[in-house]
Write a protein that holds these residues in place. Structure first.
Motif, PDB file in Angstrom:
ATOM      1  N   ILE A   1      -0.845   5.775   6.130  1.00 52.19           N
ATOM      2  CA  ILE A   1      -1.110   4.446   5.602  1.00 52.19           C
ATOM      3  C   ILE A   1      -2.436   4.482   4.855  1.00 52.19           C
ATOM      4  O   ILE A   1      -3.472   4.829   5.435  1.00 52.19           O
ATOM      5  CB  ILE A   1      -1.169   3.386   6.725  1.00 52.19           C
TER       6      ILE A   1
ATOM      7  N   SER B   1       5.300  -8.267   6.361  1.00 56.35           N
ATOM      8  CA  SER B   1       5.190  -7.177   5.387  1.00 56.35           C
ATOM      9  C   SER B   1       3.894  -6.394   5.543  1.00 56.35           C
ATOM     10  O   SER B   1       3.792  -5.259   5.063  1.00 56.35           O
ATOM     11  CB  SER B   1       5.278  -7.726   3.963  1.00 56.35           C
ATOM     12  N   ARG B   2       2.915  -6.970   6.230  1.00 52.96           N
ATOM     13  CA  ARG B   2       1.639  -6.287   6.439  1.00 52.96           C
ATOM     14  C   ARG B   2       1.574  -5.564   7.786  1.00 52.96           C
ATOM     15  O   ARG B   2       0.548  -4.971   8.114  1.00 52.96           O
ATOM     16  CB  ARG B   2       0.476  -7.277   6.336  1.00 52.96           C
ATOM     17  N   LEU B   3       2.639  -5.626   8.554  1.00 51.37           N
ATOM     18  CA  LEU B   3       2.661  -5.005   9.873  1.00 51.37           C
ATOM     19  C   LEU B   3       3.449  -3.709   9.850  1.00 51.37           C
ATOM     20  O   LEU B   3       4.589  -3.666   9.382  1.00 51.37           O
ATOM     21  CB  LEU B   3       3.278  -5.966  10.894  1.00 51.37           C
ATOM     22  N   ARG B   4       2.850  -2.625  10.362  1.00 50.97           N
ATOM     23  CA  ARG B   4       3.556  -1.368  10.578  1.00 50.97           C
ATOM     24  C   ARG B   4       3.590  -1.091  12.069  1.00 50.97           C
ATOM     25  O   ARG B   4       2.628  -1.383  12.789  1.00 50.97           O
ATOM     26  CB  ARG B   4       2.829  -0.212   9.865  1.00 50.97           C
TER      27      ARG B   4
ATOM     28  N   LEU C   1      -8.286  -9.873   9.186  1.00 50.07           N
ATOM     29  CA  LEU C   1      -7.219  -9.575   8.230  1.00 50.07           C
ATOM     30  C   LEU C   1      -7.238 -10.534   7.035  1.00 50.07           C
ATOM     31  O   LEU C   1      -6.874 -10.144   5.923  1.00 50.07           O
ATOM     32  CB  LEU C   1      -5.876  -9.610   8.943  1.00 50.07           C
TER      33      LEU C   1
ATOM     34  N   LEU D   1      -1.465  -1.960  12.166  1.00 49.47           N
ATOM     35  CA  LEU D   1      -0.593  -1.012  12.860  1.00 49.47           C
ATOM     36  C   LEU D   1      -0.645  -1.306  14.352  1.00 49.47           C
ATOM     37  O   LEU D   1      -1.722  -1.363  14.940  1.00 49.47           O
ATOM     38  CB  LEU D   1      -1.041   0.428  12.608  1.00 49.47           C
TER      39      LEU D   1
ATOM     40  N   ASP E   1      -8.961  -0.876   5.160  1.00 48.49           N
ATOM     41  CA  ASP E   1      -7.627  -0.460   4.733  1.00 48.49           C
ATOM     42  C   ASP E   1      -6.599  -0.579   5.856  1.00 48.49           C
ATOM     43  O   ASP E   1      -5.434  -0.871   5.602  1.00 48.49           O
ATOM     44  CB  ASP E   1      -7.662   1.001   4.261  1.00 48.49           C
ATOM     45  N   LEU E   2      -7.043  -0.345   7.091  1.00 42.34           N
ATOM     46  CA  LEU E   2      -6.105  -0.261   8.206  1.00 42.34           C
ATOM     47  C   LEU E   2      -6.756  -0.791   9.474  1.00 42.34           C
ATOM     48  O   LEU E   2      -7.880  -0.405   9.810  1.00 42.34           O
ATOM     49  CB  LEU E   2      -5.683   1.204   8.412  1.00 42.34           C
TER      50      LEU E   2
ATOM     51  N   THR F   1      -3.489  -3.229   6.235  1.00 39.74           N
ATOM     52  CA  THR F   1      -2.277  -3.172   7.051  1.00 39.74           C
ATOM     53  C   THR F   1      -2.665  -3.211   8.519  1.00 39.74           C
ATOM     54  O   THR F   1      -3.687  -2.648   8.920  1.00 39.74           O
ATOM     55  CB  THR F   1      -1.509  -1.871   6.757  1.00 39.74           C
TER      56      THR F   1
END
Length: 290
Positions: free
Chosen positions: A142, A129-132, A102, A111, A81-82, A109
């Motif tokens: 998240i 859009s997939r980067l926080r 990824l 991070l 998920d992260l 996502t």
């Protein structure tokens, strides 16, 4: 909560092909990398599962040859998920690991620190859009995983031109527990107060130390074993997994030393990370350090 070690009952690739369960479970990927499962979610932090540094430093004073093979291929880690990176050094934000990891987890996502935005995009290949992004003192949620960032000093508290910290620690709230990955760091003023405020149940601290030889070659160091144990104890963190050793011969601590120091610790309860073990917390045993 009490730290529990369980020998893996199957190959790591097979274990990580299955969905995460509800209980907290951690698996070490070597260096600073961990897979952290809990609450039906899976996070992967600082994975280095390639030889990109050996390629980068071939023929140099420190050639970065692996002492241990990658325990799993990045595209075989499923149900993620992260993915998190504490900073932009290649053994934490790896162009040889992130694209495959990824791509195999299109819903995941990434991070990264705000200071590492461009490096994160370039090395991962993900759409923005997939980067926080996160900065020290910030928190976010998240995919049901809570994340709080702290400062880290590897070996100094560095900021980029925009004032964002280059090195972070990341605390994850997952599986009913708070797991704090300090990132690469040494002690610094204010660290204890920041870490204590997290009320973490489990610490993941690097223990490969630092020395003049590495510094002369531009290789920053980390906490020593004694410093890692002291930080966990003084911050009231009851359990510690020591890591960031056994990968590069110029920047490690002999495993027997890590095992002896962690095995003799009463507070915190401490272990040396091993790729042959899974780690969890017995949440029926509430044992917080005073």
């Amino acid at each position: 909560m009490r730290l529990v070690e369980t020998p893996l009952d199957r190959p790591l690739a097979e274990l990580l092909a299955a969905p995460p369960g509800e209980a907290l479970r951690l698996c070490w990927l070597g260096q600073a990398g961990f897979v952290i499962d809990g609450g039906g979610r899976r996070a992967v932090i600082d994975p280095y599962l390639s030889d990109s540094l050996a390629e980068k430093y071939r023929g140099k004073a420190f050639p970065h040859r692996r002492m241990m093979p990658a325990p799993v291929a990045p595209d075989l880690v499923a149900h993620v998920d992260l993915v998190l990176a504490t900073h932009a050094h290649t053994d934490h934000l790896d162009p040889g690991t992130l694209p495959a990891l990824l791509a195999a987890n299109p819903g995941a996502t990434l991070l990264a620190p705000r200071s590492a935005r461009e490096a994160a995009l370039q090395r991962s290949g993900v759409d923005p859009s997939r980067l926080r992004l996160i900065e020290a003192g910030e928190s976010c949620m998240i995919a049901g995983i809570g994340v709080t960032a702290t400062r880290a000093a590897h070996e100094t508290l560095e900021r980029d031109a925009e004032g964002f910290h280059r090195f972070l620690g990341l605390a994850l709230r997952i599986g009913g527990a708070t797991v704090f990955h300090s990132g690469d760091t040494i002690p610094f003023d204010g660290q204890l107060e920041e870490v204590r405020a997290l009320a973490a149940d489990l610490a993941l601290f690097p223990v490969n130390g630092r020395d003049a030889l590495r510094a002369s070659q531009g290789v920053p160091g980390n906490l020593t074993l004694d410093e890692a144990l002291a930080l966990a104890r003084e911050a009231g963190i009851p359990a510690l997994i020591a890591h960031h050793f056994d990968l590069f011969d110029f920047s490690t601590v002999p495993r027997p030393e890590v095992e002896a120091a962690t095995g003799s610790s009463q507070r915190p309860q401490a272990v040396a990370a091993s790729v042959g073990m899974a780690y969890g917390l017995d949440q029926s045993a509430v044992e917080r350090a005073p």
